[in-house]
Design a protein around this motif. Structure first.
Motif, mmCIF file in Angstrom:
data_model
loop_
_atom_site.group_PDB
_atom_site.id
_atom_site.type_symbol
_atom_site.label_atom_id
_atom_site.label_comp_id
_atom_site.label_asym_id
_atom_site.label_seq_id
_atom_site.Cartn_x
_atom_site.Cartn_y
_atom_site.Cartn_z
ATOM 1 N N GLU A 112 0.833 -1.207 0.000
ATOM 2 C CA GLU A 112 0.000 0.000 0.000
ATOM 3 C C GLU A 112 0.864 1.253 0.000
ATOM 4 O O GLU A 112 0.511 2.265 -0.610
ATOM 5 C CB GLU A 112 -0.926 -0.021 1.215
ATOM 6 C CG GLU A 112 -2.029 -1.071 1.112
ATOM 7 C CD GLU A 112 -2.840 -1.202 2.384
ATOM 8 O OE1 GLU A 112 -2.379 -0.700 3.448
ATOM 9 O OE2 GLU A 112 -3.921 -1.804 2.343
ATOM 10 N N GLU A 113 2.011 1.192 0.658
ATOM 11 C CA GLU A 113 2.952 2.314 0.638
ATOM 12 C C GLU A 113 3.484 2.552 -0.774
ATOM 13 O O GLU A 113 3.649 3.703 -1.202
ATOM 14 C CB GLU A 113 4.106 2.010 1.594
ATOM 15 C CG GLU A 113 5.110 3.118 1.770
ATOM 16 C CD GLU A 113 6.215 2.740 2.741
ATOM 17 O OE1 GLU A 113 7.117 3.574 2.941
ATOM 18 O OE2 GLU A 113 6.199 1.613 3.286
ATOM 19 N N ARG A 122 1.073 4.703 -3.123
ATOM 20 C CA ARG A 122 0.724 6.089 -2.814
ATOM 21 C C ARG A 122 1.633 7.031 -3.599
ATOM 22 O O ARG A 122 2.842 6.791 -3.694
ATOM 23 C CB ARG A 122 0.862 6.364 -1.307
ATOM 24 C CG ARG A 122 -0.205 5.694 -0.468
ATOM 25 C CD ARG A 122 -0.245 6.279 0.934
ATOM 26 N NE ARG A 122 0.924 5.931 1.718
ATOM 27 C CZ ARG A 122 1.015 4.869 2.502
ATOM 28 N NH1 ARG A 122 -0.005 4.030 2.607
ATOM 29 N NH2 ARG A 122 2.114 4.625 3.199
ATOM 30 N N GLY A 126 4.285 6.175 -7.525
ATOM 31 C CA GLY A 126 4.567 5.886 -6.129
ATOM 32 C C GLY A 126 5.991 5.381 -5.976
ATOM 33 O O GLY A 126 6.933 5.937 -6.543
ATOM 34 N N TYR A 186 -3.642 1.349 -10.257
ATOM 35 C CA TYR A 186 -2.203 1.279 -10.004
ATOM 36 C C TYR A 186 -1.652 0.020 -10.665
ATOM 37 O O TYR A 186 -2.356 -0.964 -10.863
ATOM 38 C CB TYR A 186 -1.876 1.333 -8.514
ATOM 39 C CG TYR A 186 -2.346 0.149 -7.700
ATOM 40 C CD1 TYR A 186 -1.528 -0.972 -7.525
ATOM 41 C CD2 TYR A 186 -3.594 0.147 -7.082
ATOM 42 C CE1 TYR A 186 -1.940 -2.054 -6.769
ATOM 43 C CE2 TYR A 186 -4.019 -0.926 -6.324
ATOM 44 C CZ TYR A 186 -3.195 -2.024 -6.171
ATOM 45 O OH TYR A 186 -3.621 -3.107 -5.428
ATOM 46 N N ASP A 215 -5.170 7.567 7.625
ATOM 47 C CA ASP A 215 -5.291 8.293 6.371
ATOM 48 C C ASP A 215 -5.784 9.704 6.631
ATOM 49 O O ASP A 215 -6.080 10.075 7.765
ATOM 50 C CB ASP A 215 -6.227 7.567 5.390
ATOM 51 C CG ASP A 215 -7.503 7.071 6.059
ATOM 52 O OD1 ASP A 215 -7.960 7.688 7.032
ATOM 53 O OD2 ASP A 215 -8.051 6.050 5.606
#
Length: 454
Positions: A253-254, A257, A272, A286, A403
């Motif tokens: 997930e990092e 972003r 990202g 993504y 978040d």
């Protein structure tokens, strides 16, 4: 168990694939769609009557290779062998990118040149660039950390970083630590039969020219890998859901972003840590696109839809394979929108936590606190706003924002001397049960005359 797609959906996907192959004038195309991590459709078209490639045929995937390299780097970070804020020189000194951080290299924001010094690395043998110093121009193109500027040599340096810290070639590290655990036995540095041949199609005539199949050597981490539809389906499932033996979902997930602010006003693309982000038909996807002489590829994931798609072609240009993968997601979502999960009550409830739910006021601004599963909390402004956030419980009785504005901030419950709840402290913001009350909890105090008419 994931249900198969409806016949009308499957027909629509095949039609989209066939149009892409015909109008893009590509020798062959293979594509697939995943729903909730499972392959639910695949299709292929070819210039050869009665024949089409299957999911075991290798294609070169170009810059999709970068997603694999990024996972290797994040593994090093999670093991404590490096920090993303480390300058490259701390681990791989002596390159023109000594001052760039690992994170900047991952996000293409180190300011490095887009390509190597001449000749063009994608169509020449890697032996022309025998050392890491041969990969990067001596002067950067932009100040480090200021803007996104795609850099293939930057990822070659990340591959060299992996080799330095692991003590083995990056391809071997990839096979042992990522490909083998995920069952991706048909993803390799060099082609292994059966594999497609790469072609250029003449722009003004229906004739073809074979493209060279080069070993790019030290530039391999930028785009060397070959893979199959079956293996890319496994890779898409991993990028969407994680695998504890390879990389946690939190680290994935990092990666997805945005790491550097997009430059276009109504942004259509961003980057990202090794993953591209793309807006397409109202969705943020993504994944990554890829191209090398003779091949194009695309893999995209739509988290809210639970969908992923990949497409592979063996033509240098024409089919817009990355766009095809995005369109397959949109088409599937249009025909079979994701059903929401049924509402279910919590399996258990903490009465003290339940008592915290409801309205809380930051000054005079009303917010509402909700309890979710596993002691998670949600805080949102009543009437709408931009400071809604989710919170994760911590062992010490506090919560950490996940978040929004409060990401990383600590939420704690403050009690009075007699044990009653006084207020909530959220990163020094005080939230009380009444607007500006109790006075003792509000920074700066409250006018002694209280609320009144004027």
């Amino acid at each position: 168990m994931t249900a198969e797609l409806l016949p009308t959906t499957r027909r629509a996907l095949l039609h989209r694939l066939a149009v892409a192959q015909a109008e893009g004038r590509t020798p062959s195309l293979v594509a697939g769609v995943l729903r909730d991590g499972s392959l639910v459709w695949d299709g292929a078209r070819s210039m050869v009557d009665g024949h089409a490639p299957d999911l075991d045929v290798q294609y070169r995937i170009g810059s999709l290779t970068k997603t694999f390299v990024a996972v290797l780097v994040l593994r090093l970070r999670d093991e404590g062998l490096l920090d993303l804020a480390d300058p490259l020189a701390r681990h791989l000194p002596g390159t023109p990118a000594d001052g760039a951080t690992v994170a900047q290299l991952l996000a293409h924001s180190a300011g490095l040149a887009a390509e190597t010094p001449a000749p063009w690395w994608e169509r020449t043998d890697g032996s022309l660039r025998p050392s890491v110093g041969d990969l990067v121009e001596p002067a950067p193109k932009h100040p480090a950390g200021r803007r996104h500027h795609y850099s293939n040599p930057g990822y070659a340096l990340l591959g060299a970083l992996v080799e330095r810290l692991r003590g083995r070639p990056w391809g071997e590290v990839l096979r042992r630590e990522v490909l083998a655990p995920l069952g991706m036995t048909r993803t390799t540095l060099l082609p292994a039969a059966p594999h497609a041949g790469g072609f250029a199609v003449h722009p003004w005539a229906d004739v073809m020219l074979p493209e060279p199949l080069t070993d790019t050597g030290l530039m391999g981490p930028a785009g060397q890998l070959w893979s199959t539809g079956a293996d890319l389906a496994r890779w898409a499932a991993f990028l969407a859901g994680g695998d504890a033996t390879v990389l946690s979902l939190a680290s994935l997930e990092e990666m997805r972003r945005p790491a550097v602010g997009p430059e276009d006003d109504g942004w259509t693309s961003a980057y990202g840590l090794g993953l591209q982000l793309r807006r397409h038909e109202g969705r943020v996807l993504y994944g990554h696109s890829g191209s090398m002489p003779g091949f194009t590829a695309g893999l995209w994931i739509s988290e809210p839809d639970g969908l992923a798609a990949f497409a592979l072609s063996n033509a240098t240009s024409g089919a817009n394979t990355p766009l095809l993968a995005a369109r397959l997601i949109a088409l599937t979502a249009e025909h079979e929108p994701r059903l929401p999960e049924p509402w279910r009550p919590l399996a258990e409830v903490d009465q003290e936590l339940l008592a915290l739910t409801g309205p809380w006021y930051w000054g005079a601004a009303p917010n509402v606190l909700r309890v979710k599963a596993d002691r998670h909390l949600e805080l949102a402004p009543l009437g709408g706003g931009t400071r809604d956030s989710r919170f994760r419980p911590e062992p010490d009785g506090t919560w950490t924002g996940l978040d929004g504005y409060y990401a990383g901030e600590t939420l704690r419950v403050v009690h009075t001397p007699d044990g009653a709840v006084s207020h909530l402290d959220l990163g020094s913001f005080v939230l009380t049960r009444e607007p500006y009350g109790p006075a003792a909890a509000v920074p700066g105090g409250v006018d002694e005359e209280g609320w009144r008419a004027y």
